[in-house]
Write a protein that holds these residues in place. Structure first.
Motif, PDB file in Angstrom:
ATOM      1  N   PRO A  85       0.816  -1.227   0.000  1.00  0.00           N
ATOM      2  CA  PRO A  85       0.000   0.000   0.000  1.00  0.00           C
ATOM      3  C   PRO A  85       0.846   1.272   0.000  1.00  0.00           C
ATOM      4  O   PRO A  85       0.474   2.265  -0.634  1.00  0.00           O
ATOM      5  CB  PRO A  85      -0.823  -0.124   1.278  1.00  0.00           C
ATOM      6  N   TRP A  86       1.960   1.235   0.722  1.00  0.00           N
ATOM      7  CA  TRP A  86       2.842   2.411   0.766  1.00  0.00           C
ATOM      8  C   TRP A  86       3.479   2.651  -0.596  1.00  0.00           C
ATOM      9  O   TRP A  86       3.587   3.791  -1.052  1.00  0.00           O
ATOM     10  CB  TRP A  86       3.909   2.191   1.833  1.00  0.00           C
ATOM     11  N   LYS A  87       3.884   1.588  -1.269  1.00  0.00           N
ATOM     12  CA  LYS A  87       4.611   1.707  -2.531  1.00  0.00           C
ATOM     13  C   LYS A  87       3.687   2.032  -3.701  1.00  0.00           C
ATOM     14  O   LYS A  87       4.031   2.833  -4.577  1.00  0.00           O
ATOM     15  CB  LYS A  87       5.355   0.390  -2.803  1.00  0.00           C
ATOM     16  N   THR A  88       2.513   1.390  -3.722  1.00  0.00           N
ATOM     17  CA  THR A  88       1.637   1.502  -4.889  1.00  0.00           C
ATOM     18  C   THR A  88       0.483   2.471  -4.695  1.00  0.00           C
ATOM     19  O   THR A  88      -0.165   2.852  -5.684  1.00  0.00           O
ATOM     20  CB  THR A  88       1.060   0.122  -5.254  1.00  0.00           C
ATOM     21  N   GLY A  89       0.193   2.822  -3.445  1.00  0.00           N
ATOM     22  CA  GLY A  89      -0.923   3.726  -3.180  1.00  0.00           C
ATOM     23  C   GLY A  89      -2.252   3.029  -3.008  1.00  0.00           C
ATOM     24  O   GLY A  89      -3.276   3.688  -2.800  1.00  0.00           O
ATOM     25  N   HIS A  90      -2.274   1.688  -3.063  1.00  0.00           N
ATOM     26  CA  HIS A  90      -3.535   0.967  -2.859  1.00  0.00           C
ATOM     27  C   HIS A  90      -3.228  -0.407  -2.260  1.00  0.00           C
ATOM     28  O   HIS A  90      -2.131  -0.951  -2.452  1.00  0.00           O
ATOM     29  CB  HIS A  90      -4.320   0.817  -4.167  1.00  0.00           C
ATOM     30  N   HIS A 111       5.099  -6.331 -10.701  1.00  0.00           N
ATOM     31  CA  HIS A 111       4.364  -5.326  -9.924  1.00  0.00           C
ATOM     32  C   HIS A 111       5.236  -4.128  -9.531  1.00  0.00           C
ATOM     33  O   HIS A 111       4.784  -3.261  -8.775  1.00  0.00           O
ATOM     34  CB  HIS A 111       3.762  -5.980  -8.684  1.00  0.00           C
ATOM     35  N   GLY A 112       6.464  -4.082 -10.014  1.00  0.00           N
ATOM     36  CA  GLY A 112       7.329  -2.936  -9.735  1.00  0.00           C
ATOM     37  C   GLY A 112       7.655  -2.732  -8.279  1.00  0.00           C
ATOM     38  O   GLY A 112       7.896  -1.606  -7.840  1.00  0.00           O
ATOM     39  N   LEU A 113       7.708  -3.819  -7.507  1.00  0.00           N
ATOM     40  CA  LEU A 113       7.870  -3.671  -6.061  1.00  0.00           C
ATOM     41  C   LEU A 113       9.271  -3.276  -5.643  1.00  0.00           C
ATOM     42  O   LEU A 113       9.455  -2.749  -4.543  1.00  0.00           O
ATOM     43  CB  LEU A 113       7.468  -4.989  -5.369  1.00  0.00           C
ATOM     44  N   LEU A 114      10.251  -3.520  -6.514  1.00  0.00           N
ATOM     45  CA  LEU A 114      11.621  -3.193  -6.136  1.00  0.00           C
ATOM     46  C   LEU A 114      12.155  -1.988  -6.899  1.00  0.00           C
ATOM     47  O   LEU A 114      13.350  -1.682  -6.800  1.00  0.00           O
ATOM     48  CB  LEU A 114      12.531  -4.405  -6.349  1.00  0.00           C
ATOM     49  N   ALA A 115      11.285  -1.292  -7.600  1.00  0.00           N
ATOM     50  CA  ALA A 115      11.703  -0.076  -8.292  1.00  0.00           C
ATOM     51  C   ALA A 115      12.041   0.996  -7.265  1.00  0.00           C
ATOM     52  O   ALA A 115      11.411   1.078  -6.200  1.00  0.00           O
ATOM     53  CB  ALA A 115      10.598   0.408  -9.225  1.00  0.00           C
ATOM     54  N   GLU A 116      13.026   1.808  -7.577  1.00  0.00           N
ATOM     55  CA  GLU A 116      13.396   2.869  -6.645  1.00  0.00           C
ATOM     56  C   GLU A 116      12.309   3.944  -6.622  1.00  0.00           C
ATOM     57  O   GLU A 116      11.600   4.182  -7.596  1.00  0.00           O
ATOM     58  CB  GLU A 116      14.744   3.494  -7.044  1.00  0.00           C
ATOM     59  N   ASP A 117      12.197   4.633  -5.467  1.00  0.00           N
ATOM     60  CA  ASP A 117      11.177   5.655  -5.308  1.00  0.00           C
ATOM     61  C   ASP A 117      11.500   6.864  -6.198  1.00  0.00           C
ATOM     62  O   ASP A 117      12.670   7.219  -6.393  1.00  0.00           O
ATOM     63  CB  ASP A 117      11.123   6.108  -3.842  1.00  0.00           C
ATOM     64  N   GLU A 118      10.473   7.466  -6.713  1.00  0.00           N
ATOM     65  CA  GLU A 118      10.677   8.644  -7.557  1.00  0.00           C
ATOM     66  C   GLU A 118      10.843   9.892  -6.695  1.00  0.00           C
ATOM     67  O   GLU A 118      10.333   9.956  -5.590  1.00  0.00           O
ATOM     68  CB  GLU A 118       9.478   8.811  -8.481  1.00  0.00           C
TER      69      GLU A 118
END
Length: 503
Positions: A324-329, A496-503
Motif C-alpha cells: 500500500p505504501w509503494k503503490t498507493g492501494h 508489480h514494480g515492487l523493487l523499483a526505486e522511489d521517484e
C-alpha cells in the motif's frame, strides 16, 4: 480506568533523587506530572532530580521557577517545569504555554491545585509530605502514564532485591522492539544491563484464529532469553550471563558484554569482523542444537520451529504494509494469491535444507566487538530470545545482508565464503550447494519481511527514520532474487514494480 496508588518512603535526599530518576525514565511526551505538598515538602528537590536524570547531567543547574513560573530543559524528553504558586488565575496557563509544552514534551507542575480544571485528567500525581526525618510520596493516576511509573518503580524494587537498589539507571536509545534496556551503574561494581520485557501482549487474530505473534513464534516471555543465553554460553559463545531474573515480571539483570562497535568509526562494515561472525555461526551450526532448554529448575523452553506458517506470515508483511505504501492501494486478491503461490513454491525447496538454530537477528546492532579477546569470545551476542529451529543459512543471510548498514557485495561474498570454509573444515557432510540455495531463499524471505516491518514502523508506530533503510533492503532483495530457485518470486516482484526505486 480506575485510579491506582503507590507509596514510597524517602528517608533522605538520595532516596528522593532516585525517585526522580525512576519518574524521569517513565515519562513520555504528553505526560503531566503534578507535584503537590506543603512548603518545604520536597517538590522542587524531586523536580530537580527528575530534570537532571532526564538530561543525564547530575550537575545541571535547575533553579526553582517560583518567579519565572516556567523553565524548560532538554534531554531524553523535553521537560517544562512549572511552579504555579504565584499563578493568579488558571487562565494564565495559556500564556505560560502549557499546551505547547505537552505537544513537544512533558510538563512537571508544582502547586497543581492552582491550575483548577486546566490539567488533563491523565496527569500522574505525586503528593509529598514530611514523615520523621524523611518524606512520604503517594503516587496516583489512572492512565497509561501511571502504568509506566509503576513499572519503573517495580524495576527499582527488582534492583533492590538484587542488592543494588542504589544504582543509577541510564536508558538505552530506543529501537524497533517493545523491549527496553538500561545500563545499571552501582558503586564499585561493573556496569550491568537491565532488560525490561513484560509478557508480550498478543494482538487480534490475523489468520486461522491466531494472532501474528503466535504464528510467527515470537517469544512471549523472558524465559526464552534465559534459556537461550544459558545454551549459548554452554556452547562457548559470549552471551550475557543472567545475574538476576523475575520471570513473571519480565525483568532480567544481565552481564554487560561491553560496548565495542562491530562496525568501524564511520559505521561501515569491516571484512574481518564479519568473517569472524560468520565463523562463529559455522561453529554453532556444526553440531546439533538442543530443542528443549532449561530455564530454571522445573521450567523448560521448547525452541519453536521456523515452519511454513511462520515463514509465510512474515513475508506477508510486505503485502500488508509495503505494497500500500509503494503503490498507493492495498494488495488485491489476485496479487495475494500469486504471492502465496510463488512463495510456497520457493519454500518447498527449503524443506530439503539443513536445519539448525536460527537466532533471527544476527546482525551488527546485536553484536559487540570485544577487542583484545580471541576466537569467538571476540563477539558478544545480544539478541536471541526469538530463536527458532529452521534453515541454518538464515543467520548467515541476516549477517551478510545487514539491514542496518550497507554491506558491499565483496564483503557479503567474503562473509559467506568464511562461513563455507569453516563448515567444510569442520566436516560432517556440509552440502555447499544446498546451503547457497537456502542462503538466497532466506535472504529474500528476510528482506521481504523487513520491507514490510520498516513501513509498519513508520505508518503504525510513528518512526519514519526506518524508511531511509528501504533502498538498501531493496538492493539486497535484488541480489538474492538472482538465484534460480527464486525465479517465481523475482518474476512477481518485477511484474508489480515492487523493487523499483522511489521517484
Amino acid at each position: 480506568m480506575a485510579a491506582a496508588m503507590l507509596e514510597r518512603f524517602l528517608p533522605d535526599e538520595a532516596a528522593t533523587a532516585r525517585l526522580g530518576e525512576d519518574l524521569a525514565l517513565a515519562l513520555r511526551p504528553g505526560d503531566v506530572l503534578a507535584l503537590s505538598g506543603d512548603l518545604g515538602a520536597g517538590k522542587t528537590a524531586l523536580a530537580r532530580a527528575l530534570v537532571r536524570a532526564n538530561a543525564g547531567d547530575p550537575g545541571l543547574e535547575v533553579p526553582s521557577p517560583t518567579f519565572t513560573l516556567v523553565q524548560s530543559y532538554d534531554g531524553r524528553v523535553s521537560i517544562a517545569h512549572f511552579d504555579l504558586y504565584r499563578l493568579s488565575s488558571p487562565s494564565e496557563l495559556d500564556e505560560l504555554g502549557l499546551d505547547e509544552a505537552l505537544a513537544e514534551g512533558v510538563a512537571v507542575v508544582e502547586w497543581p491545585d492552582r491550575a483548577g480544571e486546566r490539567l488533563p485528567m491523565t496527569a500522574t500525581s505525586v503528593a509529598l509530605s514530611h514523615e520523621g526525618d524523611g518524606r512520604r510520596a503517594v503516587i496516583s493516576g489512572a492512565d497509561r502514564a501511571f502504568g509506566r511509573v509503576a513499572r519503573s518503580l517495580a524495576i527499582r524494587d527488582f534492583l533492590q532485591q538484587a542488592g543494588i537498589g542504589d544504582a543509577m539507571r541510564v536508558p538505552f536509545p530506543g529501537d524497533a522492539s517493545a523491549r527496553a534496556y538500561e545500563t545499571i551503574h552501582a558503586e564499585n561494581q561493573p556496569p550491568r544491563v537491565l532488560m525490561n520485557s513484560p509478557r508480550l501482549v498478543l494482538g487480534p487474530p490475523v489468520k486461522d484464529g491466531k494472532p501474528y505473534a503466535v504464528i510467527a513464534h515470537t517469544a512471549q516471555t523472558v524465559a526464552a532469553f534465559v534459556a537461550m543465553a544459558g545454551a549459548l554460553r554452554r556452547r562457548g559463545i559470549a552471551a550475557p550471563e543472567v545475574l538476576a531474573a523475575d520471570l513473571d515480571a519480565g525483568l532480567l539483570l544481565l552481564e554487560h558484554l561491553g560496548d565495542g562497535p562491530f562496525l568501524d568509526r564511520e559505521g561501515r562494515p569491516l571484512h574481518e569482523r564479519y568473517a569472524a561472525a560468520a565463523e562463529l555461526l559455522a561453529g554453532l551450526h556444526s553440531e546439533p542444537f538442543p530443542e528443549t532448554l532449561e530455564v530454571a529448575p522445573g521450567i523448560v523452553h521448547d525452541v519453536p520451529p521456523f515452519d511454513r506458517d511462520a515463514l509465510m506470515i512474515e513475508v506477508e508483511l510486505l503485502l500488508d504494509w509495503y505494497v500500500p505504501w509503494k503503490t498507493g492501494h492495498p494488495a488485491d486478491a489476485g496479487l495475494r494469491n500469486a504471492f502465496a503461490d510463488a512463495w510456497n513454491t520457493v519454500f518447498d525447496r527449503l524443506e530439503r535444507t539443513e536445519p539448525g538454530i536460527v537466532l533471527r537477528d544476527f546482525h551488527s546492532p546485536n553484536i559487540v566487538w570485544r577487542a583484545g579477546r580471541s576466537g569467538s569470545d571476540r563477539l558478544g551476542i545480544l539478541d536471541f530470545q526469538d530463536a527458532m529451529t529452521g534453515p541454518s543459512a538464515y543467520d548467515v543471510a541476516s549477517l551478510a545482508m545487514d539491514a542496518r548498514v550497507t554491506v558491499p557485495e565483496e564483503i557479503e561474498r567474503s562473509t559467506v565464503a568464511a562461513y563455507v570454509a569453516a563448515r567444510h573444515a569442520a566436516g560432517g557432510g556440509f552440502d555447499e550447494r544446498k546451503f547457497r540455495e537456502a542462503y538466497a531463499i532466506t535472504a529474500a524471505q528476510r528482506n521481504t519481511k523487513i520491507l514490510g516491518i520498516f513501513v509498519r514502523l513508520d505508518r503504525r508506530d510513528g518512526k519514519p527514520a526506518y524508511l531511509k533503510h528501504l533502498p538498501r533492503i531493496r538492493a539486497y532483495l535484488r541480489r538474492a532474487l538472482v538465484h534460480p530457485a527464486l525465479a517465481p518470486v523475482a518474476a512477481l516482484y518485477e511484474a508489480h514494480g515492487l523493487l523499483a526505486e522511489d521517484e
